[in-house]
Design an enzyme around this catalytic site. Structure first.
Site, PDB file in Angstrom:
ATOM      1  N   GLY A  90      24.809  71.999 -16.698  1.00 11.82           N
ATOM      2  CA  GLY A  90      25.080  70.643 -17.142  1.00 11.82           C
ATOM      3  C   GLY A  90      25.590  70.619 -18.562  1.00 11.82           C
ATOM      4  N   GLY A  93      22.720  68.535 -23.859  1.00  7.02           N
ATOM      5  CA  GLY A  93      21.921  67.335 -24.056  1.00  7.02           C
ATOM      6  C   GLY A  93      21.454  66.652 -22.793  1.00  7.02           C
ATOM      7  N   THR A  94      21.704  67.234 -21.621  1.00  8.19           N
ATOM      8  CA  THR A  94      21.298  66.581 -20.378  1.00  8.19           C
ATOM      9  C   THR A  94      19.873  66.923 -19.964  1.00  8.19           C
ATOM     10  OG1 THR A  94      22.403  68.384 -19.187  1.00  8.19           O
ATOM     11  CG2 THR A  94      23.621  66.332 -19.466  1.00  8.19           C
ATOM     12  N   GLY A  95      19.183  67.779 -20.709  1.00  8.77           N
ATOM     13  CA  GLY A  95      17.763  68.011 -20.444  1.00  8.77           C
ATOM     14  C   GLY A  95      17.455  69.275 -19.681  1.00  8.77           C
ATOM     15  N   LYS A  96      18.261  70.315 -19.818  1.00 13.13           N
ATOM     16  CA  LYS A  96      17.989  71.557 -19.083  1.00 13.13           C
ATOM     17  C   LYS A  96      16.728  72.251 -19.597  1.00 13.13           C
ATOM     18  CE  LYS A  96      22.096  73.111 -20.101  1.00 13.13           C
ATOM     19  NZ  LYS A  96      22.644  71.884 -20.712  1.00 13.13           N
ATOM     20  N   THR A  97      16.611  72.396 -20.894  1.00 12.25           N
ATOM     21  CA  THR A  97      15.420  73.032 -21.460  1.00 12.25           C
ATOM     22  C   THR A  97      14.191  72.164 -21.238  1.00 12.25           C
ATOM     23  OG1 THR A  97      16.819  74.059 -23.141  1.00 12.25           O
ATOM     24  CG2 THR A  97      14.459  74.025 -23.552  1.00 12.25           C
ATOM     25  N   HIS A 116      45.594  45.058 -36.735  1.00 20.23           N
ATOM     26  CA  HIS A 116      45.555  46.239 -35.866  1.00 20.23           C
ATOM     27  C   HIS A 116      44.481  46.066 -34.782  1.00 20.23           C
ATOM     28  CE1 HIS A 116      46.177  50.676 -35.228  1.00 20.23           C
ATOM     29  NE2 HIS A 116      45.015  50.498 -34.608  1.00 20.23           N
ATOM     30  N   GLU A 117      43.266  45.723 -35.200  1.00 22.02           N
ATOM     31  CA  GLU A 117      42.179  45.566 -34.221  1.00 22.02           C
ATOM     32  C   GLU A 117      42.411  44.339 -33.345  1.00 22.02           C
ATOM     33  OE1 GLU A 117      40.333  48.024 -33.944  1.00 22.02           O
ATOM     34  OE2 GLU A 117      40.964  48.969 -35.807  1.00 22.02           O
ATOM     35  N   HIS A 122      44.682  45.361 -30.464  1.00 24.25           N
ATOM     36  CA  HIS A 122      43.949  46.014 -29.388  1.00 24.25           C
ATOM     37  C   HIS A 122      43.235  44.979 -28.520  1.00 24.25           C
ATOM     38  CE1 HIS A 122      44.595  50.161 -30.495  1.00 24.25           C
ATOM     39  NE2 HIS A 122      44.124  49.988 -31.718  1.00 24.25           N
TER      40      HIS A 122
END
Length: 640
Positions: A203, A206-210, A425-426, A429
């Site tokens: 994964g 940061g997806t939580g493997k550890t 500019h903003e 958008h």
């Protein structure tokens, strides 16, 4: 040093301290200012009446004069000081004026004398023994290079369980089955089922493997060995393979158990791709792992759980059945998963009544578990800095923007002209997004500098998507070009603020042509070999598998897509120039607008009062470094 484990060291230090004490004592006793004199000189001093006291101890006489001076005289063994003085002519009346004191011989005198003579030898022997022990310890340390450095957890007192892991229900189900294998192996063996040898967790970071591996350790209740892939490789040849052997020997002695190898890609890269030949230390370590996982000894109840975010570079022999039988994918959580993860991370934190975790989960698409943990932590830090007792929704909103774009650059000083350019500019958008059907609605607009951006438009997706349609790509490209086109229409010139927008648009257009087969001219084909070589890097490894003529057609198709998006956005802004002007003027006044204010203004209604007071306008000039940097003025989450 732990003296209970090493009593020899305890005795050694006692001897060294004792020798040091004797040395100090001998130095103190020898430092007395005494002068050795002959007996005739002592007799003459007694006759002259200068002697006050004579102390006799063993074979030494200490003479103390009436002025307090001290002298020492040596006597014959068993000699009488009184008789000796009479022989030198001292009368009894003269002896009566002197106090003669006979001190008993000291019991420690002889011992101290002997120890004092042997003191240098004793100190040298202690120093030599200490050096030999140090050399022996260094030798033991050198011989322990081949020992495993895995940390063992008993699992009796779990700190993390499956209840602490959210947003990965399928991965938990797979790993619960592994835990059940370890707890009740007979139930599966009776049906002829074989215990899995390895589980590979894959994964993004940061997806939580550890965290999932720690939960497995807490749930299994069996010994759990944890080690990183980089801890196998050292500068000495054969150390990695030796540590692998020692790790699996420890695991077999404690079976059934679990071995967790974090970042296995450090040693599990594809063999034969290196530039240094086949005799590579990393490859020897990988070979030993392969043998230990599926060698001749197949009766051990040891499960290997490994984690990596680079499964594409792992060796095929490591991924085959019999070694890593299962591949558990931990992907970025969906809306429901993000909501469950937020529930885990807000435990024990005082939340205000206005906090809506569902809204937070909806505004954070693509966030991993680590991102959400950081989000909650940032909100708590903001609440503490504001001296609040609870965490409100305002802190969570601010934390989302901090994670996405960085902290506000309130100290950045810009001129009114620069501020007007950023506002248009903003606004460009936002107006294009509002009038395109496939763009997600605008959630917030701000011209306050944040991170590297001079301003930003947030339009998170209303729902999670797994696929992107061609029409969605075309609308997103037009929205990304809205800021540059607004600058052209209003000021007749362009700035470097749209550099990141142009990069996104070009990347999207080229991906549509070369990766997704969305070109009408080139058809449903992919172009370019995306296989990656381990040591040469991704960009160098990509090879062109098409001719120069096709490359020219690809460039033409990319230009056509970008030009089409440019014309669409330009037409929208020309038709709705009044909305562009009103929105830019409003941004100049309040600097930040919410979705409700924006949509009310676009409908021609009077926008509601802003939820927070606007910061005061700044009046100065932008620095040259900011002008040359060409930072992105739009942070709308456009797909890559």
């Amino acid at each position: 040093m732990n003296f209970s484990r090493n009593p020899r060291s305890y005795i050694l230090y006692i001897l060294l301290f004792g020798a040091f004490g004797l040395f100090v004592y001998s130095m103190l006793t020898s430092s007395e200012p005494t002068q050795v004199v002959a007996l005739n000189t002592v007799a003459q001093a007694v006759m002259d009446g200068e002697v006050r006291e004579i102390r006799v101890s063993n074979n030494t006489a200490t003479i103390i004069t009436r002025r307090g001076d001290r002298y020492r005289a040596t006597l014959e063994p068993d000699a009488d000081i009184t008789k000796l003085l009479r022989d030198f002519g001292v009368t009894p009346e003269q002896l009566n004026r002197v106090d003669i004191i006979y001190e008993p011989p000291s019991q420690w005198g002889a011992l101290l004398s002997v120890l004092g003579s042997f003191l240098p030898l004793l100190l040298f022997a202690g120093f030599l023994f200490f050096m030999l022990r140090q050399a022996q310890g260094s030798n033991n340390q050198a011989m322990s290079f081949g020992k495993s450095r895995a940390r063992m957890f008993s699992g009796d007192k779990p700190t993390v369980t499956f209840d602490d892991v959210a947003g990965a229900d399928e991965a938990k189900e797979e790993l619960k089955e592994v835990v059940e294998f370890l707890r009740e192996p007979e139930k599966f063996v009776s049906l002829g089922a074989r215990i899995p040898k390895g589980v590979l967790m894959v994964g993004p970071p940061g997806t939580g493997k550890t965290l999932m591996a720690r939960a497995v350790a807490g749930e299994a209740g069996v010994p759990f060995f944890s080690i990183s892939g980089s801890e196998f490789v050292e500068m000495f040849v054969g150390v990695g393979a030796s540590r692998v052997r020692d790790l699996f020997e420890q695991a077999k002695r404690n079976s059934p158990c679990i071995i967790f190898i974090d970042e296995i890609d450090a040693v599990g890269r594809h063999r034969g791709a290196g530039l240094g030949g086949s005799h590579d230390e990393r490859e020897q370590t990988l070979n030993q792992i392969l043998v230990e996982m599926d060698g001749f000894d197949t009766d051990t109840n040891v499960i290997v759980i490994a984690a990596t975010n680079r499964p594409d570079i792992l060796d095929p022999a490591l991924l085959r059945p019999g070694r890593f039988d299962r591949r558990v994918v931990l992907d970025r959580p969906d809306l429901r998963g993000r909501r469950a993860i937020l529930d885990v991370h807000v435990r024990g934190k005082p939340l205000a009544k206005d906090v809506d975790l569902d809204a937070i989960a909806q505004q954070t698409p693509g966030f991993t578990g680590a991102d959400l943990e950081n989000l909650v932590n940032e909100a708590a830090i903001l609440a503490a800095r504001r001296n609040r007792r609870t965490i409100s929704m305002a802190e969570f909103q601010e934390a989302i923007e901090r994670v996405l774009a960085g902290p506000e650059r309130k100290s950045r000083i810009i001129s009114e002209h620069e501020k007007r350019v950023i506002a248009y500019h903003e606004a460009g958008h936002a107006v294009v997004i509002y009038h395109l059907p496939n763009c997600d609605p605008v959630h917030k607009i701000s011209i306050v500098a944040r991170g590297m951006a001079g301003g930003y438009v947030l339009n998170p997706p209303a729902e999670d998507r797994m696929f992107m349609r061609k029409s969605k790509f075309l609308d997103e490209m037009a929205a990304a070009l809205g800021g540059r086109i607004a600058e052209e229409l209003v000021f007749g010139d362009v700035t470097t603020g749209a550099s990141n927008d142009l990069e996104k648009v070009t990347h999207m257009a080229r991906s549509m042509v070369t990766r997704y087969g969305m070109s009408d001219v080139l058809g449903p084909l992919t172009f370019g070999d995306t296989e990656e070589m381990v040591f040469l890097g991704r960009e160098i490894a990509e090879q062109r598998n098409y001719s120069e003529e096709v490359a020219q057609m690809i460039d033409e198709e990319v230009r056509k897509l970008v030009t089409h998006a440019y014309e669409r956005a330009r037409q929208i802004l020309i038709e709705h120039r009044d909305q562009l002007d009103r929105l830019a003027q409003r941004l100049m006044e309040v600097e930040t607008m919410s979705r409700a204010e924006f949509e009310a203004l676009m409908r021609g209604e009077e926008p509601p009062a802003p939820s927070a007071p606007a910061s005061k306008p700044t009046a100065s000039t932008q620095t040259d470094s900011d002008k040359k940097a060409g930072g992105d003025l739009s942070l709308s989450p456009l797909p890559a």
